[in-house]
Design a protein around this motif. Structure first.
Motif, PDB file in Angstrom:
ATOM      1  N   GLU A 194    -104.650  57.692  10.254  1.00 50.01           N
ATOM      2  CA  GLU A 194    -103.637  57.488  11.282  1.00 50.01           C
ATOM      3  C   GLU A 194    -103.112  58.824  11.801  1.00 50.01           C
ATOM      4  O   GLU A 194    -102.823  59.720  11.010  1.00 50.01           O
ATOM      5  CB  GLU A 194    -102.456  56.690  10.714  1.00 50.01           C
ATOM      6  CG  GLU A 194    -102.833  55.272  10.339  1.00 50.01           C
ATOM      7  CD  GLU A 194    -101.624  54.410   9.993  1.00 50.01           C
ATOM      8  OE1 GLU A 194    -100.509  54.947   9.930  1.00 50.01           O
ATOM      9  OE2 GLU A 194    -101.827  53.199   9.776  1.00 50.01           O
TER      10      GLU A 194
ATOM     11  N   LYS B 190    -102.964  69.321  14.782  1.00 54.44           N
ATOM     12  CA  LYS B 190    -102.673  70.391  15.738  1.00 54.44           C
ATOM     13  C   LYS B 190    -103.233  71.726  15.233  1.00 54.44           C
ATOM     14  O   LYS B 190    -103.844  72.481  15.976  1.00 54.44           O
ATOM     15  CB  LYS B 190    -101.164  70.492  15.937  1.00 54.44           C
ATOM     16  CG  LYS B 190    -100.751  71.481  16.999  1.00 54.44           C
ATOM     17  CD  LYS B 190     -99.251  71.516  17.168  1.00 54.44           C
ATOM     18  CE  LYS B 190     -98.841  72.583  18.162  1.00 54.44           C
ATOM     19  NZ  LYS B 190     -97.401  72.619  18.377  1.00 54.44           N
TER      20      LYS B 190
ATOM     21  N   TYR C 108    -104.768  54.142  14.168  1.00 53.72           N
ATOM     22  CA  TYR C 108    -103.491  54.121  14.865  1.00 53.72           C
ATOM     23  C   TYR C 108    -103.108  55.521  15.328  1.00 53.72           C
ATOM     24  O   TYR C 108    -103.319  56.502  14.609  1.00 53.72           O
ATOM     25  CB  TYR C 108    -102.427  53.576  13.886  1.00 53.72           C
ATOM     26  CG  TYR C 108    -101.000  53.728  14.318  1.00 53.72           C
ATOM     27  CD1 TYR C 108    -100.486  52.962  15.356  1.00 53.72           C
ATOM     28  CD2 TYR C 108    -100.144  54.625  13.676  1.00 53.72           C
ATOM     29  CE1 TYR C 108     -99.157  53.092  15.746  1.00 53.72           C
ATOM     30  CE2 TYR C 108     -98.818  54.755  14.049  1.00 53.72           C
ATOM     31  CZ  TYR C 108     -98.332  53.984  15.093  1.00 53.72           C
ATOM     32  OH  TYR C 108     -97.022  54.110  15.470  1.00 53.72           O
TER      33      TYR C 108
ATOM     34  N   SER D 210     -96.834  58.183  19.346  1.00 50.58           N
ATOM     35  CA  SER D 210     -96.602  59.058  20.496  1.00 50.58           C
ATOM     36  C   SER D 210     -96.673  60.538  20.108  1.00 50.58           C
ATOM     37  O   SER D 210     -97.134  61.360  20.896  1.00 50.58           O
ATOM     38  CB  SER D 210     -95.271  58.722  21.167  1.00 50.58           C
ATOM     39  OG  SER D 210     -94.224  58.806  20.249  1.00 50.58           O
ATOM     40  N   THR D 211     -96.255  60.875  18.888  1.00 52.51           N
ATOM     41  CA  THR D 211     -96.365  62.279  18.459  1.00 52.51           C
ATOM     42  C   THR D 211     -97.831  62.684  18.406  1.00 52.51           C
ATOM     43  O   THR D 211     -98.207  63.791  18.808  1.00 52.51           O
ATOM     44  CB  THR D 211     -95.714  62.481  17.079  1.00 52.51           C
ATOM     45  OG1 THR D 211     -94.415  61.918  17.111  1.00 52.51           O
ATOM     46  CG2 THR D 211     -95.616  63.939  16.714  1.00 52.51           C
TER      47      THR D 211
ATOM     48  N   LEU E  68    -100.231  61.412  20.174  1.00 54.99           N
ATOM     49  CA  LEU E  68    -100.691  61.499  21.559  1.00 54.99           C
ATOM     50  C   LEU E  68    -100.307  62.859  22.148  1.00 54.99           C
ATOM     51  O   LEU E  68    -101.068  63.454  22.910  1.00 54.99           O
ATOM     52  CB  LEU E  68    -100.017  60.385  22.359  1.00 54.99           C
ATOM     53  CG  LEU E  68    -100.805  59.745  23.477  1.00 54.99           C
ATOM     54  CD1 LEU E  68    -102.150  59.253  22.999  1.00 54.99           C
ATOM     55  CD2 LEU E  68    -100.003  58.594  24.069  1.00 54.99           C
ATOM     56  N   GLY E  69     -99.123  63.335  21.759  1.00 61.20           N
ATOM     57  CA  GLY E  69     -98.646  64.641  22.217  1.00 61.20           C
ATOM     58  C   GLY E  69     -99.596  65.763  21.836  1.00 61.20           C
ATOM     59  O   GLY E  69     -99.774  66.717  22.590  1.00 61.20           O
ATOM     60  N   ILE E  70    -100.217  65.638  20.651  1.00 59.72           N
ATOM     61  CA  ILE E  70    -101.156  66.675  20.213  1.00 59.72           C
ATOM     62  C   ILE E  70    -102.348  66.745  21.172  1.00 59.72           C
ATOM     63  O   ILE E  70    -102.825  67.831  21.515  1.00 59.72           O
ATOM     64  CB  ILE E  70    -101.655  66.397  18.765  1.00 59.72           C
ATOM     65  CG1 ILE E  70    -100.475  66.320  17.791  1.00 59.72           C
ATOM     66  CG2 ILE E  70    -102.669  67.451  18.309  1.00 59.72           C
ATOM     67  CD1 ILE E  70     -99.610  67.559  17.721  1.00 59.72           C
TER      68      ILE E  70
ATOM     69  N   ILE F 289    -102.273  65.931  24.335  1.00 58.91           N
ATOM     70  CA  ILE F 289    -101.786  66.524  25.586  1.00 58.91           C
ATOM     71  C   ILE F 289    -101.714  68.049  25.449  1.00 58.91           C
ATOM     72  O   ILE F 289    -102.145  68.785  26.327  1.00 58.91           O
ATOM     73  CB  ILE F 289    -100.407  65.941  25.976  1.00 58.91           C
ATOM     74  CG1 ILE F 289    -100.573  64.466  26.325  1.00 58.91           C
ATOM     75  CG2 ILE F 289     -99.793  66.700  27.147  1.00 58.91           C
ATOM     76  CD1 ILE F 289     -99.288  63.762  26.691  1.00 58.91           C
ATOM     77  N   GLY F 290    -101.198  68.504  24.308  1.00 56.88           N
ATOM     78  CA  GLY F 290    -101.133  69.941  24.027  1.00 56.88           C
ATOM     79  C   GLY F 290    -102.530  70.554  24.049  1.00 56.88           C
ATOM     80  O   GLY F 290    -102.740  71.635  24.619  1.00 56.88           O
TER      81      GLY F 290
END
Lengths: 109, 338
Positions: free
Chosen positions: A21, A31, A54, A57-58, A60-62, A64-65
């Protein structure tokens, strides 16, 4: 739940295999591995999500980064093997429009 | 100070004397009271052992040398415990200070969210927003513009706690900075996205739905920045539909356009539900709560006023989660009631 992160690199391609997950607890480890790979110019980074159950949102942020970092460095970021739930998350957040997401080859229920 | 020490010495001598005599049970009870009192007075473990040794020497005249020596060793060991004890006290004080600061921040944050009632003829409105911890990464907004249109928004900052709360206040201030004349939902998201993209960490983002309801013609015009889809309820067919939209989350790139959608609340009793993903990301025994479950809960209370519906749904969700929230929870309902 844990996340295992394995990287296989060869000739300008790095495949990152994730299993488990990706959430607020496991995101920092992802990250740490993913970001330096996307910072190498002319590398294609493929993140394989086949064994990811799974993403929150955190997590998902990785991605995006990593996308922003690959844009800056001139590397490529691809995502493969997302299950239905994970794919829904990419679709709702509109990230499927900016991320290169490859369709899962497996039959979906 | 000396007086206190003397009285402490005397009290402990009495206690030990009783224990060595015949009142063991009573002395044990007193010893427990004693340690509570000494902890309150910040007495360190090594000071306690020193006191014990001094009193013991007085009470038992001819102690063997080995016993006295063994106390020296015990004192040395207790020094370590003493250091740990003092560190614990320091941490406790710092924790209290942090808690106090957090309380103030939480109060400030609460004041950012509206609490005044929305009184518009023909509209039944309700909203609830509850943080998982002390501070929230969810944001909601509602107001009435010069034309009598109702603007509503629900936003969700990635993560939770303090970092999310700080970003949430950025959204609030960015909303306040928008020009006074009415803007279209797509334009509002476009403006906010520019602010967020400039001011947010690379791996953070915000999702948001913004909508504007015209109580005259009953049109609801909205746009979404990657936000959990809301629902539209049609009283005529008694069906819920997903508010399907396209639009990327705020903060990924500065120049993004957001598509607008318009739906109509055709009949009395039609309503719109906006929510944060804390509602759908709820896990019970490892299983995710399906969106259908939320619909079932809303249906259960559908005959009640909007504010009661959102409060009842929240209270049921708390119950099924065993009062352990994993994420901030925001639920908003806007219903046409004429």
């Amino acid at each position: 739940m844990n996340l295992s992160v394995n990287v296989q690199e060869e000739q300008g391609t790095a495949v990152v295999y994730l299993a488990g997950e990706v959430d607020v607890y496991t995101a920092p480890a992802l990250k740490e591995t993913l970001l330096p790979l996307t910072e190498q110019s002319s590398t294609t980074v493929i993140v394989n999500l086949s064994d990811v159950t799974y993403i929150d949102s955190t997590g998902l942020g990785i991605f995006i980064g990593a996308l922003k970092s690959s844009g800056k460095a001139g590397s490529k970021l691809k995502i493969t093997g997302a299950n239905v739930r994970v794919k829904r998350l990419f679709t709702i957040t509109g990230l499927n429009e900016v991320l290169d997401i490859e369709e899962d080859q497996r039959e979906e229920v | 100070m000396e007086k206190t020490k003397l009285s402490m010495y005397r009290s402990y001598r009495k206690l030990l004397h009783n224990y060595l005599g015949s009142n063991r049970e009573e002395a044990l009870h007193c010893a427990r009271q004693w340690s509570k009192k000494m902890i309150d007075q910040d007495m360190s473990p090594e000071e306690m052992v020193s006191l014990h040794v001094a009193v013991f020497k007085e009470l038992v005249a001819e102690l063997p040398m080995e016993t006295i020596d063994s106390f020296d060793l015990l004192l040395e060991v207790m020094n370590g415990y003493g250091r740990a004890h003092r560190e614990h006290l320091n941490l406790r004080d710092r924790q209290r200070q942090l808690d106090a600061e957090l309380e103030i921040a939480a109060r400030m944050q609460k004041s950012l969210l509206q609490e005044n009632k929305l009184n518009v003829k023909g509209v039944d409105f309700g909203v609830i927003s509850v943080p998982a911890g002390i501070m929230s990464g969810d944001y909601y907004h509602y107001d009435i513009d010069d034309h009598g249109h109702i603007g509503v928004a629900v936003a969700d900052v990635i993560g939770k706690g303090i970092p999310a709360a700080m970003c949430m206040s950025m959204i609030k201030y960015a909303m306040d900075m928008l020009p006074a004349q009415r803007l279209r939902p797509g334009t509002i998201l476009q403006n906010l996205n520019r602010v967020v993209a400039r001011n947010i960490d690379d791996d953070m983002f915000i999702t948001m739905t913004y909508g504007s309801y015209n109580p005259e013609c009953h049109h609801f015009c909205f746009a979404s920045a990657g936000h959990e889809p809301g629902f539209i309820y049609s009283a005529n067919t008694d069906m819920f539909h997903d508010m399907e939209t396209k639009g990327i989350v705020l903060g990924v790139s500065p120049n993004v356009a957001y598509q607008e959608y318009t739906i109509s609340l055709r009949h009395k009793g039609d309503f719109i539900v906006l929510l944060s993903d804390g509602v759908t990301e709820t896990r019970i025994n490892g299983q995710f709560l399906e969106r259908n479950h939320i619909i079932q809960l809303i249906r259960k209370y559908i005959h009640l006023p909007a504010q009661t519906i959102v409060e009842q749904v929240h209270s049921e969700m708390e119950k099924i989660q065993g009062f352990q929230r994993n994420d901030d929870f925001t639920l908003m309902i806007l219903r046409r009631n004429v």
